[in-house]
Design a protein around this motif. Structure first.
Motif, PDB file in Angstrom:
ATOM      1  N   LEU A  33       0.819  -1.204   0.000  1.00 60.82           N
ATOM      2  CA  LEU A  33       0.000   0.000   0.000  1.00 60.82           C
ATOM      3  C   LEU A  33       0.854   1.256   0.000  1.00 60.82           C
ATOM      4  O   LEU A  33       0.335   2.356  -0.063  1.00 60.82           O
ATOM      5  N   GLU A  34       2.141   1.110   0.083  1.00 60.18           N
ATOM      6  CA  GLU A  34       3.049   2.256   0.181  1.00 60.18           C
ATOM      7  C   GLU A  34       3.013   3.070  -1.106  1.00 60.18           C
ATOM      8  O   GLU A  34       3.163   2.541  -2.192  1.00 60.18           O
ATOM      9  N   ARG A  61      -0.940  -5.954  -4.473  1.00 60.78           N
ATOM     10  CA  ARG A  61      -0.961  -4.506  -4.341  1.00 60.78           C
ATOM     11  C   ARG A  61      -2.400  -4.041  -4.448  1.00 60.78           C
ATOM     12  O   ARG A  61      -3.201  -4.626  -5.146  1.00 60.78           O
ATOM     13  N   HIS A  62      -2.716  -2.983  -3.743  1.00 62.60           N
ATOM     14  CA  HIS A  62      -4.062  -2.439  -3.763  1.00 62.60           C
ATOM     15  C   HIS A  62      -3.993  -0.952  -4.046  1.00 62.60           C
ATOM     16  O   HIS A  62      -2.961  -0.316  -3.829  1.00 62.60           O
ATOM     17  N   ARG A  63      -5.101  -0.411  -4.479  1.00 61.01           N
ATOM     18  CA  ARG A  63      -5.166   1.026  -4.719  1.00 61.01           C
ATOM     19  C   ARG A  63      -4.902   1.799  -3.434  1.00 61.01           C
ATOM     20  O   ARG A  63      -5.087   1.305  -2.337  1.00 61.01           O
ATOM     21  N   GLN A  64      -4.540   3.029  -3.579  1.00 59.42           N
ATOM     22  CA  GLN A  64      -4.174   3.893  -2.460  1.00 59.42           C
ATOM     23  C   GLN A  64      -5.320   4.059  -1.456  1.00 59.42           C
ATOM     24  O   GLN A  64      -5.076   4.271  -0.279  1.00 59.42           O
ATOM     25  N   MET A  66      -7.351   1.969  -0.061  1.00 58.72           N
ATOM     26  CA  MET A  66      -7.787   0.734   0.595  1.00 58.72           C
ATOM     27  C   MET A  66      -8.405   1.039   1.947  1.00 58.72           C
ATOM     28  O   MET A  66      -7.885   1.802   2.731  1.00 58.72           O
TER      29      MET A  66
END
Length: 68
Positions: A33-34, A61-64, A66
């Motif tokens: 998430l960084e 990885r996820h969108r900012q 989350m």
């Protein structure tokens, strides 16, 4: 065990990732998430050493936003 950037050292290394090869873990789940700094060189070395000792890693990885 949960690890996050709020527990990083002075150079931004995560205390779990940077010493992952010394852990009792068989697998590690890394949710990226960084948006600013990413992994430090110490973190990357810890992850690579963990993989070399046959540890397993699930990464995603996820969108900012989350959790919103």
């Amino acid at each position: 065990m949960q690890s996050d950037r709020y527990n990083s050292d002075a150079v931004g290394s995560d205390p779990v990732l940077s010493s992952l090869e010394k852990s009792d873990f068989d697998e590690y789940w890394l949710f990226g998430l960084e948006v600013n700094n990413g992994l430090s060189e110490k973190d990357i070395a810890g992850v690579n050493a963990f993989l070399q000792r046959d540890g397993g890693i699930l990464t995603t990885r996820h969108r900012q936003d989350m959790g919103c």
